[in-house]
Design a protein around this motif. Structure first.
Motif, PDB file in Angstrom:
ATOM      1  N   PHE A   1       0.847  -1.181   0.000  1.00  0.00           N
ATOM      2  CA  PHE A   1       0.000   0.000   0.000  1.00  0.00           C
ATOM      3  C   PHE A   1       0.888   1.239   0.000  1.00  0.00           C
ATOM      4  O   PHE A   1       2.026   1.203   0.479  1.00  0.00           O
ATOM      5  N   THR A   2       0.367   2.322  -0.550  1.00  0.00           N
ATOM      6  CA  THR A   2       1.115   3.583  -0.538  1.00  0.00           C
ATOM      7  C   THR A   2       0.247   4.671   0.077  1.00  0.00           C
ATOM      8  O   THR A   2      -0.978   4.691  -0.126  1.00  0.00           O
ATOM      9  N   VAL A   3       0.879   5.561   0.841  1.00  0.00           N
ATOM     10  CA  VAL A   3       0.183   6.704   1.441  1.00  0.00           C
ATOM     11  C   VAL A   3       0.938   7.961   1.031  1.00  0.00           C
ATOM     12  O   VAL A   3       2.127   8.116   1.331  1.00  0.00           O
ATOM     13  N   ILE A   4       0.238   8.853   0.332  1.00  0.00           N
ATOM     14  CA  ILE A   4       0.849  10.064  -0.208  1.00  0.00           C
ATOM     15  C   ILE A   4       0.675  11.209   0.777  1.00  0.00           C
ATOM     16  O   ILE A   4      -0.431  11.468   1.261  1.00  0.00           O
TER      17      ILE A   4
ATOM     18  N   ILE B   1       0.676  -1.946 -11.160  1.00  0.00           N
ATOM     19  CA  ILE B   1       0.173  -3.296 -10.885  1.00  0.00           C
ATOM     20  C   ILE B   1       0.665  -3.856  -9.550  1.00  0.00           C
ATOM     21  O   ILE B   1       0.053  -4.744  -8.976  1.00  0.00           O
ATOM     22  N   ALA B   2       1.777  -3.334  -9.009  1.00  0.00           N
ATOM     23  CA  ALA B   2       2.310  -3.860  -7.746  1.00  0.00           C
ATOM     24  C   ALA B   2       1.591  -3.277  -6.529  1.00  0.00           C
ATOM     25  O   ALA B   2       1.725  -3.797  -5.425  1.00  0.00           O
ATOM     26  N   VAL B   3       0.841  -2.180  -6.722  1.00  0.00           N
ATOM     27  CA  VAL B   3       0.245  -1.456  -5.601  1.00  0.00           C
ATOM     28  C   VAL B   3      -1.199  -1.909  -5.389  1.00  0.00           C
ATOM     29  O   VAL B   3      -2.005  -1.916  -6.310  1.00  0.00           O
ATOM     30  N   ASP B   4      -1.525  -2.287  -4.134  1.00  0.00           N
ATOM     31  CA  ASP B   4      -2.846  -2.818  -3.804  1.00  0.00           C
ATOM     32  C   ASP B   4      -3.789  -1.783  -3.218  1.00  0.00           C
ATOM     33  O   ASP B   4      -4.962  -2.089  -2.993  1.00  0.00           O
TER      34      ASP B   4
END
Length: 442
Positions: free
Chosen positions: A385-388, A406-409
């Motif tokens: 997961f990413t948090v901006i 595609i790698a980020v859920d």
């Protein structure tokens, strides 16, 4: 992954070449043991026939909504006519060489309930002779010229000999068409010059002369060493090793490093045809211009759907789109997650004992190098997961890029990602090492 990227898969023209066969499934039940011998009595109920071998690769491609050409050999018999009929039924343009005195390959399986009792094979080695080769080459040149990608589905039944396989690869290289092979046998010299080969771990071990264990601490190093040796020896650009429940590994001859995609936990009913689904999805993705690492994730997801079905199965475009849009997954690749939604999907992943990584920071200068870093991080965990941090148009652009990665859920945005994550570590059941600052991976 965006719907637009998935739709591109349906616009390419793959050509499948390989050993086609008829899969016959005979269903019934077993209620008693025979008085004649200590064997079960199978009471017949019904049966169905479908395309098998290379035909299952074709069936998966058409199920995913793509037009497909096929080149193969059948016998001049009822089973061969059945294969021809099944190919027409799914809209495949086929180049079938019909041979006299050669029986179409049939694999009949007896299924009692959900139990596969026995398989009966009707086959003999294909006699490739000189006059057939001339005809074969003429058909090949025309078929390859109009294809975007060529898939070799080798079941070691005779059509993909060293001579014919090298003929195919030579034409592909001349016409600048990628060629992907699902190999069989110990001699990989017949795949010399291929863009990519896709053995399973057992096949890879046999080809390199050693055993590999995914549980070994030196597994990646050992596989990389064997793969590079194999690729250098046979002039092969890329190698993907499928690892069943451990996912799959990609090794590039130019980059000389391993990329490991882990499989998603699923209830497995039947692994029949999972390799065919992987080959079909990889071929479509690579043929559409998708990077190999992204194609692997997509193929891994498609094969994960198939193993949850009984019998030689296919995956539909709708099923794959649903899997990639977050329906049934831990996250959603196409929409922004709010704080509570991010908590929910991470919590769901942790409840399933999935390993989770969260990368946070200022993504406004996010580029190709950072994309590669996210790929590397995803190769070591189940969910990423990413948090901006921040707000405004530049953050919105970063969010759009990440949602299509595609790698980020899952992607979330907040004023200060680091502060928010640390405040919710316990609630999310994450450790300090599970969150990674973007600055530290650049």
């Amino acid at each position: 992954m965006s719907a637009t990227r998935l739709e591109k898969l349906r616009k390419i023209s793959p050509l499948v070449i390989g050993d086609i066969m008829l899969d016959r499934f005979i269903y019934g039940k077993v209620e008693r043991i025979s008085p004649e011998a200590p064997v079960p009595i199978f009471k017949y109920d019904h049966e169905k026939e479908m395309l098998g071998g290379a035909g299952n690769v074709v069936a998966n491609i058409t199920s995913l909504g793509c037009k497909c050409d096929f080149l193969g050999v059948i016998g001049n018999d009822a089973e061969g006519r059945k294969i021809s009929s099944l190919l027409k039924k799914i809209g495949v343009h086929s180049h079938l060489l019909r041979l006299n005195d050669y029986p179409t390959i049939v694999k009949a399986r007896l299924i009692a309930g959900n139990n596969h009792i026995v398989r009966v094979d009707h086959e003999k080695n294909l006699p490739i002779i000189a006059n057939v080769l001339d005809r074969f080459e003429s058909i090949l040149s025309k078929a390859i010229r109009s294809a975007d990608v060529v898939l070799l589905s080798d079941y070691n039944k005779g059509i993909l000999t060293k001579e014919t396989t090298q003929m195919i690869i030579s034409i592909c290289r001349r016409l600048n068409k990628p060629v992907i092979a699902d190999p069989k046998g110990l001699d990989y010299s017949k795949y010399r010059g291929a863009t990519l080969i896709k053995p399973n771990l057992k096949e890879f071990g046999e080809a390199t002369g050693r055993k590999y264990s995914p549980k070994s601490a030196t597994f990646h190093e050992e596989v990389t060493e064997g793969a590079l040796r194999l690729m250098e020896e046979h002039d092969i650009d890329n190698l993907i090793v499928t690892l069943s429940e451990y996912g799959m590994l990609h090794i590039s001859r130019s980059e000389k490093k391993v990329n490991h995609i882990f499989t998603e936990a699923r209830e497995v009913y039947d692994v029949s045809g999972a390799g065919d689904t992987t080959l079909a999805t990889l071929g479509m993705a690579i043929g559409s211009g998708m990077p190999i690492k992204d194609a692997m994730v997509l193929a891994n997801r498609a094969s994960g759907i198939v193993v949850g079905k009984l019998g030689t199965a296919t995956v539909s475009f709708e099923e794959l789109r649903a899997a990639c849009s977050g329906n049934g997954r831990t996250g959603n690749w196409d929409s922004l997650l709010k704080d509570d939604e991010l908590k929910t999907v991470i919590g769901r992943a942790r409840a399933q004992n999935r390993t989770v990584k969260v990368v946070y920071g200022d993504f406004r200068k996010f580029g190709a190098a950072e994309i590669e870093k996210l790929n590397d991080i995803k190769s070591g965990c189940d969910s990423l997961f990413t948090v901006i941090s921040g707000n405004g148009a530049e953050c919105e652009l970063a969010r759009a890029v990440l949602c299509n990665h595609i790698a980020v859920d899952g992607v979330a945005v907040c004023a200060d990602a680091e502060v928010w994550l640390k405040e919710h570590l316990a609630e999310l059941k994450l450790q300090q090492g599970d969150i990674v600052a973007l600055d530290s991976v650049i």
